[in-house]
Design an enzyme around this catalytic site. Structure first.
Site, PDB file in Angstrom:
ATOM      1  N   GLY A  20       0.661  -0.960   0.038  1.00 37.68           N
ATOM      2  CA  GLY A  20      -0.045  -0.048  -0.159  1.00 37.68           C
ATOM      3  C   GLY A  20       0.710   1.441   0.022  1.00 37.68           C
ATOM      4  O   GLY A  20       0.167   2.440   0.413  1.00 37.68           O
ATOM      5  N   SER A  21       2.006   1.343  -0.649  1.00 35.46           N
ATOM      6  CA  SER A  21       3.110   2.504  -0.523  1.00 35.46           C
ATOM      7  C   SER A  21       2.020   3.581  -1.466  1.00 35.46           C
ATOM      8  O   SER A  21       2.193   4.560  -1.213  1.00 35.46           O
ATOM      9  CB  SER A  21       4.379   2.476  -0.885  1.00 35.46           C
ATOM     10  OG  SER A  21       4.648   1.792  -2.161  1.00 35.46           O
ATOM     11  N   ASN A  22       1.657   3.013  -2.674  1.00 35.25           N
ATOM     12  CA  ASN A  22       0.762   3.708  -3.584  1.00 35.25           C
ATOM     13  C   ASN A  22      -0.342   4.520  -2.764  1.00 35.25           C
ATOM     14  O   ASN A  22      -0.663   5.379  -2.924  1.00 35.25           O
ATOM     15  CB  ASN A  22       0.563   3.299  -4.662  1.00 35.25           C
ATOM     16  CG  ASN A  22       1.778   3.285  -5.827  1.00 35.25           C
ATOM     17  OD1 ASN A  22       2.049   4.278  -6.192  1.00 35.25           O
ATOM     18  ND2 ASN A  22       2.351   2.053  -5.988  1.00 35.25           N
ATOM     19  N   MET A  95      -4.299  -7.294  -6.779  1.00 34.50           N
ATOM     20  CA  MET A  95      -3.921  -8.305  -7.316  1.00 34.50           C
ATOM     21  C   MET A  95      -4.783  -9.459  -8.184  1.00 34.50           C
ATOM     22  O   MET A  95      -4.578 -10.301  -8.433  1.00 34.50           O
ATOM     23  CB  MET A  95      -2.773  -9.236  -6.555  1.00 34.50           C
ATOM     24  CG  MET A  95      -1.721  -8.443  -6.192  1.00 34.50           C
ATOM     25  SD  MET A  95      -0.652  -7.775  -7.349  1.00 34.50           S
ATOM     26  CE  MET A  95       0.185  -9.379  -8.049  1.00 34.50           C
ATOM     27  N   ILE A  97      -8.148  -9.772 -10.955  1.00 33.52           N
ATOM     28  CA  ILE A  97      -8.653  -9.355 -12.009  1.00 33.52           C
ATOM     29  C   ILE A  97     -10.032  -8.947 -12.117  1.00 33.52           C
ATOM     30  O   ILE A  97     -10.822  -9.838 -11.801  1.00 33.52           O
ATOM     31  CB  ILE A  97      -8.397 -10.240 -13.325  1.00 33.52           C
ATOM     32  CG1 ILE A  97      -7.110 -10.868 -13.280  1.00 33.52           C
ATOM     33  CG2 ILE A  97      -8.764  -9.899 -14.609  1.00 33.52           C
ATOM     34  CD1 ILE A  97      -5.816 -10.247 -14.429  1.00 33.52           C
ATOM     35  N   LEU A  98     -10.551  -7.730 -12.352  1.00 35.99           N
ATOM     36  CA  LEU A  98     -11.613  -7.496 -12.299  1.00 35.99           C
ATOM     37  C   LEU A  98     -12.600  -7.892 -13.748  1.00 35.99           C
ATOM     38  O   LEU A  98     -12.051  -7.913 -14.899  1.00 35.99           O
ATOM     39  CB  LEU A  98     -12.109  -5.885 -12.459  1.00 35.99           C
ATOM     40  CG  LEU A  98     -11.553  -5.106 -11.194  1.00 35.99           C
ATOM     41  CD1 LEU A  98     -11.317  -3.777 -11.226  1.00 35.99           C
ATOM     42  CD2 LEU A  98     -12.389  -5.594  -9.932  1.00 35.99           C
ATOM     43  N   ASN A 112      -4.993   2.210 -13.461  1.00 35.07           N
ATOM     44  CA  ASN A 112      -3.931   1.264 -12.526  1.00 35.07           C
ATOM     45  C   ASN A 112      -2.731   1.871 -12.729  1.00 35.07           C
ATOM     46  O   ASN A 112      -2.361   2.572 -13.675  1.00 35.07           O
ATOM     47  CB  ASN A 112      -4.086  -0.084 -13.326  1.00 35.07           C
ATOM     48  CG  ASN A 112      -3.196  -1.115 -12.857  1.00 35.07           C
ATOM     49  OD1 ASN A 112      -3.237  -0.957 -11.505  1.00 35.07           O
ATOM     50  ND2 ASN A 112      -2.557  -1.703 -13.407  1.00 35.07           N
ATOM     51  N   HIS A 114       1.204   0.620 -13.244  1.00 34.19           N
ATOM     52  CA  HIS A 114       1.882  -0.631 -13.451  1.00 34.19           C
ATOM     53  C   HIS A 114       3.508  -0.496 -13.537  1.00 34.19           C
ATOM     54  O   HIS A 114       3.784   0.499 -14.140  1.00 34.19           O
ATOM     55  CB  HIS A 114       1.278  -1.125 -14.949  1.00 34.19           C
ATOM     56  CG  HIS A 114       1.959  -2.345 -15.285  1.00 34.19           C
ATOM     57  ND1 HIS A 114       1.565  -3.688 -14.608  1.00 34.19           N
ATOM     58  CD2 HIS A 114       3.240  -2.684 -16.177  1.00 34.19           C
ATOM     59  CE1 HIS A 114       2.102  -4.637 -15.305  1.00 34.19           C
ATOM     60  NE2 HIS A 114       3.075  -4.084 -16.143  1.00 34.19           N
ATOM     61  N   SER A 141       3.817   3.053 -15.481  1.00 32.50           N
ATOM     62  CA  SER A 141       2.899   3.772 -16.171  1.00 32.50           C
ATOM     63  C   SER A 141       1.581   3.677 -15.446  1.00 32.50           C
ATOM     64  O   SER A 141       1.184   2.826 -14.734  1.00 32.50           O
ATOM     65  CB  SER A 141       2.615   2.879 -17.487  1.00 32.50           C
ATOM     66  OG  SER A 141       3.829   2.499 -18.170  1.00 32.50           O
ATOM     67  N   ASP A 150      -3.422  -4.601 -18.692  1.00 35.01           N
ATOM     68  CA  ASP A 150      -2.294  -3.725 -18.577  1.00 35.01           C
ATOM     69  C   ASP A 150      -2.318  -3.069 -20.186  1.00 35.01           C
ATOM     70  O   ASP A 150      -1.440  -3.080 -20.550  1.00 35.01           O
ATOM     71  CB  ASP A 150      -1.158  -4.209 -18.432  1.00 35.01           C
ATOM     72  CG  ASP A 150      -1.093  -4.936 -16.932  1.00 35.01           C
ATOM     73  OD1 ASP A 150      -1.775  -4.315 -16.079  1.00 35.01           O
ATOM     74  OD2 ASP A 150      -0.497  -5.670 -16.536  1.00 35.01           O
ATOM     75  N   GLU A 179       6.774   6.001  -9.146  1.00 34.21           N
ATOM     76  CA  GLU A 179       5.350   5.625  -9.051  1.00 34.21           C
ATOM     77  C   GLU A 179       4.755   6.619  -8.121  1.00 34.21           C
ATOM     78  O   GLU A 179       3.608   6.954  -8.565  1.00 34.21           O
ATOM     79  CB  GLU A 179       5.189   4.302  -8.482  1.00 34.21           C
ATOM     80  CG  GLU A 179       5.456   3.069  -9.508  1.00 34.21           C
ATOM     81  CD  GLU A 179       5.023   1.796  -9.175  1.00 34.21           C
ATOM     82  OE1 GLU A 179       3.874   1.470  -8.230  1.00 34.21           O
ATOM     83  OE2 GLU A 179       5.718   0.699  -9.439  1.00 34.21           O
TER      84      GLU A 179
HETATM   85  C1  GRF Z   1       3.579  -1.446  -7.442  1.00 28.99           C
HETATM   86  O1  GRF Z   1       4.711  -1.499  -8.132  1.00 28.99           O
HETATM   87  C2  GRF Z   1       2.398  -1.252  -8.469  1.00 28.99           C
HETATM   88  O2  GRF Z   1       2.969  -0.755  -9.620  1.00 28.99           O
HETATM   89  C3  GRF Z   1       2.125  -2.731  -8.912  1.00 28.99           C
HETATM   90  O3  GRF Z   1       2.226  -3.172  -7.247  1.00 28.99           O
HETATM   91  C4  GRF Z   1       3.176  -2.453  -6.743  1.00 28.99           C
HETATM   92  C5  GRF Z   1       2.307  -2.139  -5.396  1.00 28.99           C
HETATM   93  O4  GRF Z   1       3.108  -1.455  -4.447  1.00 28.99           O
HETATM   94  N1  GRF Z   1       1.036  -2.682  -9.339  1.00 28.99           N
HETATM   95  P1  GRF Z   1       2.362  -0.782  -3.297  1.00 28.99           P
HETATM   96  O5  GRF Z   1       1.364  -1.989  -2.587  1.00 28.99           O
HETATM   97  O6  GRF Z   1       1.442   0.365  -3.660  1.00 28.99           O
HETATM   98  O7  GRF Z   1       3.376  -0.414  -2.227  1.00 28.99           O
END
Ligand code: GRF
Length: 192
Positions: A20-22, A95, A97-98, A112, A114, A141, A150, A179
């Protein structure tokens, strides 16, 4: 994507499965004045997703769904999103697929992130592929989600240089840092 009107922020849900860093980064972004989004809900397919703690810390509602029984679960989620007037779905390390049906219901409103320079390296193990192929650049991306994995239209990308010293860990770290810059940029691009 629809344009922003007035000062109203776009109600957004973030789907996660892991660290969940994003998500953490998007929450931070959502709190700044110029952000077009407000995060109303975090959805995970597993209680084990560490990123759920960021929802808790920030008083954002979280819900966990077992995506194994796809159709029923997705229909329940669609009802919740409708009720909450959610207008943007951000996938961030999600992780599962919808289904085509789900994507159709939210057509053009699911994005998304990626970890590759799409259209190169769809799917998993992107950094491994880039290193094995001796690529000079890796990257990330943000793209619209369609029923083809993707493959939706790319909104924004960031490149990173791969040096001889790089390994999987160092490249993953470098890309993840980009990202965190890219996702907010892509969201701003959509609504401007
Ligand atoms: C990221 O590298 C993202 O691009 C991919 O999964 C990873 C998720 O990282 N789809 P986080 O859980 O957001 O840290």
């Amino acid at each position: 994507m629809e344009k922003l009107t007035g000062l109203e922020k776009i109600k957004t849900v973030v789907f996660i499965s892991g660290t969940g860093s994003n998500l953490k980064n998007l929450i931070k972004f959502s709190k700044i004045k110029k952000s077009p989004i407000i995060i109303e809900l975090v959805i995970s397919n597993t209680i084990k997703a560490k990123g759920l703690s960021y929802a808790v810390q920030n008083n954002i509602e979280k819900q966990i769904f077992n995506f194994e029984n796809n159709n029923t679960i997705e229909n329940n989620i669609l009802k919740i999103l409708k009720k909450k007037n959610i207008r943007l779905i951000c996938l961030a390390g999600f992780m599962k697929i919808l289904s085509k049906n789900f994507i159709k219901k939210f057509d053009g409103k699911i994005i998304n992130i990626h970890p590759s320079l799409l259209p190169k390296y769809k799917g998993l193990h992107t950094h491994k592929k880039a290193i094995n192929n001796k690529d000079k650049f890796g990257g990330c991306s943000v793209h619209y989600v369609t029923s083809k994995l993707d493959s939706g239209k790319i909104i924004a990308q960031k490149k990173v240089k791969i040096t001889a010293k790089d390994n999987l860990t160092s490249l993953a770290k470098k890309v993840l840092r980009q990202e965190h810059k890219l996702y907010p940029i892509a969201i701003q691009k959509i609504f401007n």
